[in-house]
Design an enzyme around this catalytic site. Structure first.
Site, PDB file in Angstrom:
ATOM      1  N   HIS A 164      35.262  27.169  38.245  1.00 31.94           N
ATOM      2  CA  HIS A 164      35.085  27.977  37.036  1.00 31.94           C
ATOM      3  C   HIS A 164      34.949  29.464  37.340  1.00 31.94           C
ATOM      4  CE1 HIS A 164      34.403  24.673  34.050  1.00 31.94           C
ATOM      5  NE2 HIS A 164      34.307  24.012  35.187  1.00 31.94           N
ATOM      6  N   ASP A 371      34.759  38.224  36.575  1.00 35.31           N
ATOM      7  CA  ASP A 371      34.409  37.010  35.818  1.00 35.31           C
ATOM      8  C   ASP A 371      35.568  36.026  35.947  1.00 35.31           C
ATOM      9  OD1 ASP A 371      32.982  35.353  34.079  1.00 35.31           O
ATOM     10  OD2 ASP A 371      32.592  36.947  32.632  1.00 35.31           O
TER      11      ASP A 371
HETATM   12  C1  GDG Z   1      31.289  30.355  33.784  1.00 34.09           C
HETATM   13  C2  GDG Z   1      32.137  31.458  34.441  1.00 34.09           C
HETATM   14  C3  GDG Z   1      33.969  30.949  32.814  1.00 34.09           C
HETATM   15  C4  GDG Z   1      26.169  32.644  25.513  1.00 34.09           C
HETATM   16  N1  GDG Z   1      25.061  33.087  24.893  1.00 34.09           N
HETATM   17  C5  GDG Z   1      24.771  32.186  23.942  1.00 34.09           C
HETATM   18  C6  GDG Z   1      25.732  31.184  23.974  1.00 34.09           C
HETATM   19  N2  GDG Z   1      26.574  31.485  24.964  1.00 34.09           N
HETATM   20  C7  GDG Z   1      27.747  30.688  25.342  1.00 34.09           C
HETATM   21  C8  GDG Z   1      28.998  31.415  24.947  1.00 34.09           C
HETATM   22  C9  GDG Z   1      30.020  30.862  25.932  1.00 34.09           C
HETATM   23  C10 GDG Z   1      29.175  30.545  27.156  1.00 34.09           C
HETATM   24  O1  GDG Z   1      27.812  30.531  26.751  1.00 34.09           O
HETATM   25  C11 GDG Z   1      29.318  31.609  28.241  1.00 34.09           C
HETATM   26  O2  GDG Z   1      30.555  31.430  28.869  1.00 34.09           O
HETATM   27  P1  GDG Z   1      31.233  32.597  29.728  1.00 34.09           P
HETATM   28  O3  GDG Z   1      32.617  32.153  30.060  1.00 34.09           O
HETATM   29  O4  GDG Z   1      31.210  33.858  28.943  1.00 34.09           O
HETATM   30  O5  GDG Z   1      30.339  32.812  31.021  1.00 34.09           O
HETATM   31  P2  GDG Z   1      29.556  31.909  32.162  1.00 34.09           P
HETATM   32  O6  GDG Z   1      28.327  31.314  31.610  1.00 34.09           O
HETATM   33  O7  GDG Z   1      29.342  32.848  33.305  1.00 34.09           O
HETATM   34  O8  GDG Z   1      30.601  30.745  32.590  1.00 34.09           O
HETATM   35  C12 GDG Z   1      33.100  32.064  33.414  1.00 34.09           C
HETATM   36  C13 GDG Z   1      33.122  29.780  32.325  1.00 34.09           C
HETATM   37  O9  GDG Z   1      32.230  29.320  33.359  1.00 34.09           O
HETATM   38  C14 GDG Z   1      33.996  28.596  31.906  1.00 34.09           C
HETATM   39  O10 GDG Z   1      34.848  28.191  32.941  1.00 34.09           O
HETATM   40  O11 GDG Z   1      34.667  31.501  31.711  1.00 34.09           O
HETATM   41  O12 GDG Z   1      33.928  33.029  34.033  1.00 34.09           O
HETATM   42  O13 GDG Z   1      31.307  32.477  34.997  1.00 34.09           O
HETATM   43  O14 GDG Z   1      30.574  29.670  25.451  1.00 34.09           O
HETATM   44  O15 GDG Z   1      29.259  31.129  23.599  1.00 34.09           O
HETATM   45  N3  GDG Z   1      25.743  30.150  23.123  1.00 34.09           N
HETATM   46  C15 GDG Z   1      24.749  30.104  22.193  1.00 34.09           C
HETATM   47  N4  GDG Z   1      23.751  31.037  22.138  1.00 34.09           N
HETATM   48  C16 GDG Z   1      23.726  32.083  22.975  1.00 34.09           C
HETATM   49  O16 GDG Z   1      22.836  32.928  22.903  1.00 34.09           O
HETATM   50  N5  GDG Z   1      24.719  29.096  21.313  1.00 34.09           N
END
Ligand code: GDG
Length: 461
Positions: A164, A371
């Site tokens: 990821h 990222d």
């Molecule tokens: C890893 C990789 C890759 C966030 N704050 C809240 C909330 N979220 C949810 C978002 C989104 C998820 O969390 C975060 O996903 P990201 O992709 O932005 O980042 P990572 O956590 O670092 O994820 C990344 C991912 O894996 C998938 O392969 O894209 O590069 O680092 O879905 O919506 N959800 C809620 N409240 C929050 O305050 N409900």
């Protein structure tokens, strides 16, 4: 898809977490929010499926249990092992190194030994659960040795692995004292998925250099087997976010937040509180705009949601203090009574509230230094049903490879980020609509269901 019988998913955490009961009732399990769970659930619920992972509680060796159509198989990990395997090797060695070493990676033989032992335990659990000739899909950087270990125990299985996070270029990966072990660990899989083509190319080059492996682009030959290593960019459930953005519950949330913000323009950031996410960079950029008067606290507000993350790791505690100090300084200098330029939440919000924030944001600022993908950028786009809003997106995210109609920025260049936010705030509605329309089509067509299907198809399901 189910000819081979059950599908087995292996990841650090199970897709559920325990919720404490109120009034002395029994604790219960709840499905954890997150893209991976929602992406796989429709597939997993239609065929028999088991998920192997940690429950989130030290030394938890409870028996396997069923929740929401999925069999959960806990792997017990002690507190000391978590410090070596998770906080140490995963989050202080691999995480910084794979994110361009924006913090120095630490190399400790004791962490490596524990990482190896815990990976072996996951492989053992998978070997015990998998049906003959079954499919196993292993996830992420905490479990890079599992494919090879599992193949040694169960050569009959089809094994997939998805990373990821980014996979680093040679010069960085070569630092790892255990570089050959990790490459061999991954090569135990039949299909290795990366977020971007650059990441998969880095991997193939490293296999050539350190293991003398022959390849034909995305196909590598190892001990008479062929291994596919290529990009499968992950995505979101477009339909889910698009539909949520139209619900009354979200509209109600949005009205409440709007009433509190007044009619100010809103710039939004949503991230785990992680040093890779570039929260400090966008704060500096916003500070510049306040300084030059291009943004004023009575006409613009920056809302930053920073979800607590890895709080036991020292770098994260330090990051939190630095960010909070910086925000305090900016608010102290530029704020007015009743008008705080940066609204900062150090907590998660409900998904209704999150979608309401996406709907209210005139500008979404996504500025990671590195990222793997960044799902927040895709979720924002999916929620903008009326084609309004502007996405400012770091070039160094996996998402930037697909979302080319965003305003792409170099997050190491504060002027560039500030300039893009300014352009976004002033963008003519027809240009914003053209860009947003095309971004939405990209995410609509490449949604998470397509991602999961294409990986399974490659794996031969
Ligand atoms: C890893 C990789 C890759 C966030 N704050 C809240 C909330 N979220 C949810 C978002 C989104 C998820 O969390 C975060 O996903 P990201 O992709 O932005 O980042 P990572 O956590 O670092 O994820 C990344 C991912 O894996 C998938 O392969 O894209 O590069 O680092 O879905 O919506 N959800 C809620 N409240 C929050 O305050 N409900």
């Amino acid at each position: 898809m189910s000819e081979r019988g059950d599908i087995l998913i292996v990841s650090n955490r199970l897709p559920v977490h325990r919720v404490r009961a109120e009034n002395g009732g029994a604790d219960r399990w709840e499905t954890s929010p997150g893209g991976l769970v929602s992406a796989l659930k429709p597939i997993l619920q239609t065929v028999g499926s088991t998920w192997i992972g940690w429950t989130g509680v030290d030394d938890d060796d409870r028996a396997p249990f069923e929740h929401d159509g999925i069999r959960n198989h806990p792997v017990a990990i002690s507190g000391e092992e978590m410090r070596g395997y998770y906080e140490g090797f995963s989050n202080r060695t691999i995480w910084p190194l794979y994110h361009d070493a924006i913090r120095p990676a630490e190399y400790h033989r004791s962490w490596w030994r524990i990482y190896t032992a815990v990976n072996q335990r996951f492989a053992q659990a998978a070997a015990e659960c998998a049906k003959p000739g079954g499919l196993v899909w292993v996830h992420d950087y905490q479990l890079q040795l599992v494919p090879e270990m599992l193949r040694a125990l169960r050569p009959d299985l089809r094994i997939g692995f998805f990373l990821h996070i980014p996979f680093p270029p040679q010069e960085l990966f070569a630092q790892l004292p255990w570089r050959r072990h990790l490459l061999r660990g991954l090569l135990g899989a039949d299909v290795i998925g990366f977020q971007t083509r650059v990441a998969s190319e880095n991997f193939v080059q490293l296999c050539r250099r350190f293991l003398n492996i022959r390849d034909r682009g995305t196909e590598l030959q190892i001990e008479g087997r062929s291994v596919i290593a290529r990009a499968f960019p992950i995505s979101i459930d477009f339909g889910h976010f698009d539909a949520m953005a139209g619900t009354e519950a979200v509209a109600e949330q949005a009205r409440m937040v709007r009433a509190r913000l007044g009619d100010r323009r809103m710039i939004l950031g949503v991230d785990r509180l992680d040093y890779t996410k570039g929260i400090d960079i966008r704060m500096r950029a916003f500070q510049d705009l306040l300084h030059t008067g291009e943004c004023r606290p009575d006409d613009t507000v920056f809302v930053q949601v920073a979800v607590p993350s890895r709080e036991k790791v020292e770098e994260y505690q330090e990051l939190r203090s630095n960010i909070e100090e910086m925000i305090g300084r900016i608010n102290g200098k530029y704020g007015q009574v009743g008008r705080t330029p940066i609204q900062y939440l150090h907590r998660g919000v409900s998904q209704d509230e999150l979608v309401a924030l996406y709907l209210l944001a005139d500008v979404m600022a996504v500025t990671p230094a590195r990222d793997g993908m960044n799902l927040v950028a895709k979720e924002y786009v999916a929620c903008r049903r009326d084609d309004t809003g502007v996405l400012v997106l770091s070039e160094f995210t996996g998402a930037a490879h697909e979302l080319t109609d965003a305003l792409l920025v170099n997050p190491h260049d504060v002027d560039d980020v500030a300039g893009a936010i300014k352009i976004a705030l002033q963008m003519k509605p027809d240009e914003a609509a053209r860009r947003m329309h095309s971004l939405r089509e990209v995410v609509r067509q490449n949604d998470v269901h397509r991602w999961a299907r294409s990986f399974y198809e490659e794996l031969g399901a």
